[in-house]
Design a protein around this motif. Structure first.
Motif, PDB file in Angstrom:
ATOM      1  N   ALA A 361      17.818 -18.752  45.795  1.00 29.26           N
ATOM      2  CA  ALA A 361      16.878 -19.340  46.753  1.00 29.26           C
ATOM      3  C   ALA A 361      16.387 -18.352  47.802  1.00 29.26           C
ATOM      4  N   HIS A 362      17.261 -17.467  48.287  1.00 29.10           N
ATOM      5  CA  HIS A 362      16.892 -16.599  49.418  1.00 29.10           C
ATOM      6  C   HIS A 362      16.850 -15.114  49.051  1.00 29.10           C
ATOM      7  N   VAL A 363      16.752 -14.814  47.756  1.00 28.75           N
ATOM      8  CA  VAL A 363      16.790 -13.400  47.351  1.00 28.75           C
ATOM      9  C   VAL A 363      15.603 -12.608  47.883  1.00 28.75           C
ATOM     10  N   ALA A 364      14.482 -13.275  48.156  1.00 28.31           N
ATOM     11  CA  ALA A 364      13.286 -12.556  48.622  1.00 28.31           C
ATOM     12  C   ALA A 364      13.338 -12.250  50.110  1.00 28.31           C
ATOM     13  N   SER A 365      14.222 -12.910  50.851  1.00 31.39           N
ATOM     14  CA  SER A 365      14.200 -12.754  52.305  1.00 31.39           C
ATOM     15  C   SER A 365      15.539 -12.359  52.915  1.00 31.39           C
ATOM     16  N   ASN A 366      16.607 -12.416  52.139  1.00 33.61           N
ATOM     17  CA  ASN A 366      17.935 -12.205  52.707  1.00 33.61           C
ATOM     18  C   ASN A 366      18.689 -11.134  51.923  1.00 33.61           C
ATOM     19  N   PRO A 367      19.034 -10.010  52.561  1.00 33.72           N
ATOM     20  CA  PRO A 367      19.740  -8.933  51.861  1.00 33.72           C
ATOM     21  C   PRO A 367      21.080  -9.369  51.267  1.00 33.72           C
ATOM     22  N   GLU A 368      21.814 -10.224  51.995  1.00 32.02           N
ATOM     23  CA  GLU A 368      23.100 -10.696  51.489  1.00 32.02           C
ATOM     24  C   GLU A 368      22.915 -11.525  50.226  1.00 32.02           C
ATOM     25  N   ALA A 369      21.868 -12.368  50.222  1.00 31.07           N
ATOM     26  CA  ALA A 369      21.589 -13.179  49.039  1.00 31.07           C
ATOM     27  C   ALA A 369      21.240 -12.293  47.851  1.00 31.07           C
ATOM     28  N   ARG A 370      20.484 -11.215  48.106  1.00 34.90           N
ATOM     29  CA  ARG A 370      20.141 -10.276  47.030  1.00 34.90           C
ATOM     30  C   ARG A 370      21.396  -9.605  46.477  1.00 34.90           C
ATOM     31  N   ALA A 371      22.289  -9.217  47.377  1.00 30.35           N
ATOM     32  CA  ALA A 371      23.522  -8.559  46.945  1.00 30.35           C
ATOM     33  C   ALA A 371      24.373  -9.495  46.077  1.00 30.35           C
ATOM     34  N   ILE A 372      24.443 -10.768  46.486  1.00 28.98           N
ATOM     35  CA  ILE A 372      25.217 -11.745  45.716  1.00 28.98           C
ATOM     36  C   ILE A 372      24.583 -11.955  44.349  1.00 28.98           C
ATOM     37  N   ALA A 373      23.255 -12.143  44.318  1.00 27.86           N
ATOM     38  CA  ALA A 373      22.561 -12.356  43.048  1.00 27.86           C
ATOM     39  C   ALA A 373      22.751 -11.156  42.125  1.00 27.86           C
TER      40      ALA A 373
END
Length: 437
Positions: A361-373
């Motif tokens: 959901a937040h991979v485009a705006s949140n670095p932590e979300a990108r790292a988790i994905a």
């Protein structure tokens, strides 16, 4: 007269005893029914076996007897009739318990007793319970009415987080009426063939080529189209999911066969429910339906939620493996929302893992979300599976997931679910655009 596993009154004995007490009730009587359903009992059966599960039920019964004896100290000597209805359902019936504080103490005592760990097969096992409470005559004049009210209150306790006592109320009465109405309408919907399938495309992250579609169920209700969340939970509760699942299986098989005749070699994914995954026969029926429709198994994909995948039986795993050996593929859905046992995940016969929308959901705006994905996608690839991202709602999300190495994309930003004619038209329109891109 008595349940062979627990030694408690069995269902007929309990009913006769409670009904006899109600027949003797006066105008001032305030009888109380506690409906107790164990939490997490199925996990014990699945992991330790039914024999150990029976031992646990006997231990629960002993603790309920002890609670019943303790109740005499604060219920003016009133002790309950205790029964085991079926499975992990128990009941306590007090012929007259007008004191609200005493009722609260009984409920608290039962919760406390069952929440204490049990020593089973050399290990400490914790379960817990959810309890529904119904009062005579406020919530019913017959045992049948009281049982329905207590069951509804117990269900409310489950939905409110388990490990608690809920008393029947006017609000629950309205919910009961709504549930009964929904069940009646679902039965009519099966008879009237009111269900339909829609299809949401799945595309390759690299070049946008369509690689498959997910078949999604819709109910064409007279008052408007209903999504699965509005009716599948009730279908699961009542067992109607089996008949609905049979309808889905037959229609998916016929759709795959029809598309194959048209030269459309697209994988079609279908979701498998909790009730279906409990029975290996479902998968054998699915194979039979595919053969009857002359549908190529290589075009079928089964989607099983992460939670279900962690708890399905060895018999079910063998049935899934047989389908896979025939050419079908298997995907684990909703990955990232449950508690995965990675060793078990490695043993599962799976080809794809679908990241839950909450992961992307937040991979485009949140670095932590990108790292988790990115970590989850790496884990999926490490298992030798393709990573599928679903619930994509923007091109920005899709772009990030491509960079992170996701293999397949699905969501409203790619394409919305659509009827069969629209889906086939979408395929015809998309292919030329890709060819000239």
């Amino acid at each position: 007269m008595f349940d062979t596993v627990t030694g408690l009154a069995n269902r007929p004995h309990f009913r006769r005893g409670a009904e006899r007490m109600l027949e003797m009730a006066s105008e001032d009587t305030r009888a109380v029914l506690f409906f107790v359903d164990l939490d997490r009992f199925k996990a014990v059966n699945d992991t330790l076996g039914h024999a150990v599960g029976d031992v646990l039920l006997g231990m629960v019964a002993n603790r309920l007897r002890a609670v019943g004896d303790q109740c005499a100290a604060f219920t003016h000597g009133e002790t309950p009739l205790i029964g085991r209805l079926a499975g992990d359902e128990f009941t306590l019936f007090f012929a007259d318990l007008p004191d609200a504080h005493a009722r609260e103490r009984v409920g608290a005592k039962v919760l406390e007793a069952i929440s204490e760990p049990f020593d089973l097969a050399g290990q400490q096992v914790s379960i817990g319970a959810s309890i529904g409470l119904a009062l005579y005559p406020e919530h019913g004049h017959t045992l049948h009415d009281l049982m329905g009210a207590a069951d509804a209150a117990m269900y409310q306790a489950k939905t409110q987080g388990r490990g608690r006592v809920e008393t029947f109320s006017d609000g629950l009465a309205a919910q009961m009426i709504a549930r009964v109405r929904l069940e009646t309408e679902l039965r009519a919907a099966i008879d009237r063939d009111e269900f339909a399938l829609v299809f949401q495309p799945q595309v390759a992250a690299g070049d946008g080529a369509i690689v498959g579609a997910e078949a999604l169920l819709r109910w064409e209700h007279p008052e408007g189209t209903k999504l699965p969340a509005a009716f599948l939970p009730r279908a699961e509760e009542t067992g109607l999911i089996v008949e609905i699942g049979d309808w889905v299986v037959a229609n998916v098989a016929n759709t795959i066969a029809r598309w194959a005749r048209l030269g459309i070699e697209q994988r079609l994914a279908v979701n498998v429910s909790q009730r279906q995954i409990d029975h290996a026969t479902f998968f054998r029926h699915l194979r039979a339906a595919m053969l009857a429709a002359n549908a190529p198994a290589r075009l079928l994909e089964l989607e099983i939620s992460e939670t279900l995948a962690m708890h399905c039986s060895e018999d079910v795993l063998r049935a899934i493996a047989a389908l896979r050996a025939a050419g079908a593929t298997v995907a684990v859905d909703d990955f990232g929302t449950g508690y995965s046992n990675l060793a078990r995940l490695q043993r599962l016969p799976i080809d794809r893992v679908k990241l839950d929308p909450s992961v992307v959901a937040h991979v485009a705006s949140n670095p932590e979300a990108r790292a988790i994905a990115q970590a989850v996608i790496g884990l999926v690839h490490g298992l030798g599976c393709e990573a599928v991202a679903e619930g994509i709602e923007s091109e920005a999300q899709a772009a990030v997931l491509r960079v992170l190495g996701c293999d397949v994309l699905q969501g409203y930003a790619i394409a919305t679910p659509m009827g069969e004619d629209d889906f086939l038209a979408w395929i015809r329109e998309t292919a030329p655009r890709r060819a000239t891109a």
